[in-house]
Design a protein around this motif. Structure first.
Motif, PDB file in Angstrom:
ATOM      1  N   ALA A  74       0.834  -1.202   0.000  1.00  0.00           N
ATOM      2  CA  ALA A  74       0.000   0.000   0.000  1.00  0.00           C
ATOM      3  C   ALA A  74       0.869   1.254   0.000  1.00  0.00           C
ATOM      4  N   ALA A  75       1.958   1.240   0.753  1.00  0.00           N
ATOM      5  CA  ALA A  75       2.866   2.395   0.787  1.00  0.00           C
ATOM      6  C   ALA A  75       3.536   2.595  -0.570  1.00  0.00           C
ATOM      7  N   VAL A  76       3.941   1.505  -1.216  1.00  0.00           N
ATOM      8  CA  VAL A  76       4.555   1.612  -2.548  1.00  0.00           C
ATOM      9  C   VAL A  76       3.551   2.154  -3.555  1.00  0.00           C
ATOM     10  N   GLN A  77       2.310   1.689  -3.481  1.00  0.00           N
ATOM     11  CA  GLN A  77       1.285   2.181  -4.391  1.00  0.00           C
ATOM     12  C   GLN A  77       1.031   3.670  -4.164  1.00  0.00           C
ATOM     13  N   PHE A  78       0.950   4.078  -2.907  1.00  0.00           N
ATOM     14  CA  PHE A  78       0.729   5.495  -2.600  1.00  0.00           C
ATOM     15  C   PHE A  78       1.881   6.348  -3.128  1.00  0.00           C
ATOM     16  N   ALA A  79       3.112   5.889  -2.917  1.00  0.00           N
ATOM     17  CA  ALA A  79       4.276   6.634  -3.392  1.00  0.00           C
ATOM     18  C   ALA A  79       4.283   6.728  -4.913  1.00  0.00           C
ATOM     19  N   CYS A  80       3.954   5.637  -5.571  1.00  0.00           N
ATOM     20  CA  CYS A  80       3.933   5.630  -7.039  1.00  0.00           C
ATOM     21  C   CYS A  80       2.863   6.585  -7.576  1.00  0.00           C
ATOM     22  N   GLU A  81       1.678   6.539  -6.989  1.00  0.00           N
ATOM     23  CA  GLU A  81       0.607   7.434  -7.435  1.00  0.00           C
ATOM     24  C   GLU A  81       0.972   8.891  -7.174  1.00  0.00           C
ATOM     25  N   THR A  82       1.643   9.163  -6.063  1.00  0.00           N
ATOM     26  CA  THR A  82       2.049  10.531  -5.749  1.00  0.00           C
ATOM     27  C   THR A  82       3.066  11.036  -6.756  1.00  0.00           C
ATOM     28  N   VAL A  83       4.057  10.220  -7.074  1.00  0.00           N
ATOM     29  CA  VAL A  83       5.082  10.636  -8.034  1.00  0.00           C
ATOM     30  C   VAL A  83       4.476  10.826  -9.422  1.00  0.00           C
ATOM     31  N   LEU A  84       3.591   9.921  -9.827  1.00  0.00           N
ATOM     32  CA  LEU A  84       2.974  10.064 -11.150  1.00  0.00           C
ATOM     33  C   LEU A  84       2.092  11.305 -11.229  1.00  0.00           C
ATOM     34  N   ALA A  85       1.359  11.608 -10.157  1.00  0.00           N
ATOM     35  CA  ALA A  85       0.522  12.814 -10.146  1.00  0.00           C
ATOM     36  C   ALA A  85       1.400  14.062 -10.193  1.00  0.00           C
ATOM     37  N   TRP A  86       2.506  14.050  -9.447  1.00  0.00           N
ATOM     38  CA  TRP A  86       3.428  15.180  -9.470  1.00  0.00           C
ATOM     39  C   TRP A  86       4.009  15.365 -10.869  1.00  0.00           C
ATOM     40  N   TYR A  87       4.367  14.268 -11.515  1.00  0.00           N
ATOM     41  CA  TYR A  87       4.917  14.336 -12.873  1.00  0.00           C
ATOM     42  C   TYR A  87       3.888  14.912 -13.855  1.00  0.00           C
ATOM     43  N   ARG A  88       2.637  14.404 -13.788  1.00  0.00           N
ATOM     44  CA  ARG A  88       1.591  14.908 -14.682  1.00  0.00           C
ATOM     45  C   ARG A  88       1.357  16.402 -14.451  1.00  0.00           C
ATOM     46  N   ASP A  89       1.266  16.816 -13.185  1.00  0.00           N
ATOM     47  CA  ASP A  89       1.035  18.231 -12.886  1.00  0.00           C
ATOM     48  C   ASP A  89       2.200  19.100 -13.364  1.00  0.00           C
ATOM     49  N   THR A  90       3.421  18.600 -13.236  1.00  0.00           N
ATOM     50  CA  THR A  90       4.591  19.347 -13.706  1.00  0.00           C
ATOM     51  C   THR A  90       4.553  19.506 -15.218  1.00  0.00           C
ATOM     52  N   MET A  91       4.186  18.435 -15.919  1.00  0.00           N
ATOM     53  CA  MET A  91       4.115  18.522 -17.381  1.00  0.00           C
ATOM     54  C   MET A  91       3.022  19.502 -17.825  1.00  0.00           C
ATOM     55  N   VAL A  92       1.891  19.502 -17.141  1.00  0.00           N
ATOM     56  CA  VAL A  92       0.819  20.450 -17.473  1.00  0.00           C
ATOM     57  C   VAL A  92       1.295  21.879 -17.220  1.00  0.00           C
ATOM     58  N   TRP A  93       1.984  22.091 -16.088  1.00  0.00           N
ATOM     59  CA  TRP A  93       2.478  23.431 -15.756  1.00  0.00           C
ATOM     60  C   TRP A  93       3.501  23.891 -16.793  1.00  0.00           C
ATOM     61  N   LEU A  94       4.423  22.996 -17.175  1.00  0.00           N
ATOM     62  CA  LEU A  94       5.423  23.377 -18.180  1.00  0.00           C
ATOM     63  C   LEU A  94       4.767  23.679 -19.528  1.00  0.00           C
ATOM     64  N   ASN A  95       3.753  22.925 -19.885  1.00  0.00           N
ATOM     65  CA  ASN A  95       3.048  23.167 -21.142  1.00  0.00           C
ATOM     66  C   ASN A  95       2.345  24.522 -21.098  1.00  0.00           C
ATOM     67  N   ASP A  96       1.670  24.816 -19.997  1.00  0.00           N
ATOM     68  CA  ASP A  96       0.990  26.109 -19.866  1.00  0.00           C
ATOM     69  C   ASP A  96       1.996  27.262 -19.871  1.00  0.00           C
ATOM     70  N   THR A  97       3.114  27.082 -19.199  1.00  0.00           N
ATOM     71  CA  THR A  97       4.146  28.125 -19.162  1.00  0.00           C
ATOM     72  C   THR A  97       4.728  28.348 -20.553  1.00  0.00           C
ATOM     73  N   ALA A  98       5.001  27.280 -21.275  1.00  0.00           N
ATOM     74  CA  ALA A  98       5.542  27.405 -22.627  1.00  0.00           C
ATOM     75  C   ALA A  98       4.530  28.074 -23.554  1.00  0.00           C
ATOM     76  N   THR A  99       3.269  27.743 -23.404  1.00  0.00           N
ATOM     77  CA  THR A  99       2.235  28.370 -24.229  1.00  0.00           C
ATOM     78  C   THR A  99       2.137  29.861 -23.922  1.00  0.00           C
ATOM     79  N   TYR A 100       2.199  30.209 -22.647  1.00  0.00           N
ATOM     80  CA  TYR A 100       2.149  31.617 -22.250  1.00  0.00           C
ATOM     81  C   TYR A 100       3.341  32.385 -22.803  1.00  0.00           C
TER      82      TYR A 100
END
Length: 69
Positions: free
Chosen positions: A36-62
């Motif tokens: 359960a801890a490994v799953q939580f850590a994996c989901e947290t890292v993947l969510a952080w990665y997705r949010d970072t990519m969205v932020w970088l895309n929005d910043t590049a578009t701006y």
């Protein structure tokens, strides 16, 4: 005439067997908690990665909006 043979139930207490089962059950619980801890850590890292990519895309578009061409 009467059969006086009595059948007795013999209960055999095995403290080492009970100890083994307790340790095995505890190990299973710890393993499930570890998964359960490994799953939580994996989901947290993947969510952080997705949010970072969205932020970088929005910043590049701006920033690309200021490009004069």
């Amino acid at each position: 005439m009467f059969d006086h043979n009595r059948q007795h139930v013999v209960q055999n207490n095995d403290p080492k067997g009970d100890e083994w089962f307790g340790k095995f059950f505890g190990a299973c619980v710890l393993f499930v908690m570890f998964l359960a801890a490994v799953q939580f850590a994996c989901e947290t890292v993947l969510a952080w990665y997705r949010d970072t990519m969205v932020w970088l895309n929005d910043t590049a578009t701006y920033l690309a909006g200021f490009w004069p061409f």
